[in-house]
Design a protein around this motif. Structure first.
Motif, PDB file in Angstrom:
ATOM      1  N   MET A   1     -49.004 -32.387 -26.832  1.00 25.52           N
ATOM      2  CA  MET A   1     -48.071 -33.258 -26.166  1.00 25.52           C
ATOM      3  C   MET A   1     -47.977 -32.874 -24.699  1.00 25.52           C
ATOM      4  N   ALA A   2     -47.523 -33.817 -23.920  1.00 23.70           N
ATOM      5  CA  ALA A   2     -47.253 -33.576 -22.504  1.00 23.70           C
ATOM      6  C   ALA A   2     -45.905 -34.208 -22.211  1.00 23.70           C
ATOM      7  N   GLY A   3     -45.068 -33.531 -21.443  1.00 21.03           N
ATOM      8  CA  GLY A   3     -43.754 -34.102 -21.213  1.00 21.03           C
ATOM      9  C   GLY A   3     -42.975 -33.417 -20.114  1.00 21.03           C
ATOM     10  N   LYS A   4     -41.767 -33.928 -19.913  1.00 22.27           N
ATOM     11  CA  LYS A   4     -40.889 -33.429 -18.871  1.00 22.27           C
ATOM     12  C   LYS A   4     -39.461 -33.401 -19.382  1.00 22.27           C
ATOM     13  N   THR A   5     -38.789 -32.290 -19.123  1.00 18.25           N
ATOM     14  CA  THR A   5     -37.384 -32.148 -19.491  1.00 18.25           C
ATOM     15  C   THR A   5     -36.498 -32.605 -18.350  1.00 18.25           C
ATOM     16  N   GLY A   6     -35.237 -32.846 -18.669  1.00 22.97           N
ATOM     17  CA  GLY A   6     -34.257 -33.188 -17.646  1.00 22.97           C
ATOM     18  C   GLY A   6     -32.862 -32.812 -18.117  1.00 22.97           C
ATOM     19  N   THR A   7     -32.002 -32.482 -17.177  1.00 29.79           N
ATOM     20  CA  THR A   7     -30.600 -32.199 -17.464  1.00 29.79           C
ATOM     21  C   THR A   7     -29.774 -32.833 -16.354  1.00 29.79           C
ATOM     22  N   ALA A   8     -28.788 -33.644 -16.733  1.00 25.58           N
ATOM     23  CA  ALA A   8     -27.944 -34.326 -15.753  1.00 25.58           C
ATOM     24  C   ALA A   8     -26.477 -34.136 -16.105  1.00 25.58           C
ATOM     25  N   GLU A   9     -25.647 -34.029 -15.078  1.00 21.85           N
ATOM     26  CA  GLU A   9     -24.209 -33.956 -15.296  1.00 21.85           C
ATOM     27  C   GLU A   9     -23.676 -35.359 -15.584  1.00 21.85           C
ATOM     28  N   LYS A  10     -22.706 -35.453 -16.519  1.00 20.40           N
ATOM     29  CA  LYS A  10     -22.124 -36.748 -16.864  1.00 20.40           C
ATOM     30  C   LYS A  10     -21.065 -37.135 -15.838  1.00 20.40           C
TER      31      LYS A  10
END
Length: 78
Positions: A1-10
């Motif tokens: 697999m190939a991918g990208k993570t992300g984290t965002a404030e609500k």
């Protein structure tokens, strides 16, 4: 697999950001060498859990189930 993570404030509409409320995400393509599926997974998180620790494990299980169901072979390990 190939991918990208992300984290965002609500966000709180018109007020700023929630304290300790986040959205963790992982978007990826499988199999990596010849992608047949693109899958995105978002999940509520707290205490700044990162996409890699919250959303990626769920993405992995979804991807494995889809590949198995569609009879798409995985990449060979290198």
């Amino acid at each position: 697999m190939a991918g990208k993570t992300g984290t965002a404030e609500k966000p709180i509409p018109g007020r700023g950001l929630f304290a300790y409320k986040y959205v963790a995400s992982f978007v990826g393509a499988v199999p990596a060498s010849n992608p047949r599926l693109v899958i995105g997974h978002c999940r509520r998180a707290e205490n700044r859990d990162l996409g890699g620790s919250v959303a990626a494990p769920a993405f992995k299980q979804i991807a494995l189930d889809c590949l198995r169901y569609l009879e798409i072979p995985p990449d060979r390990p290198s």
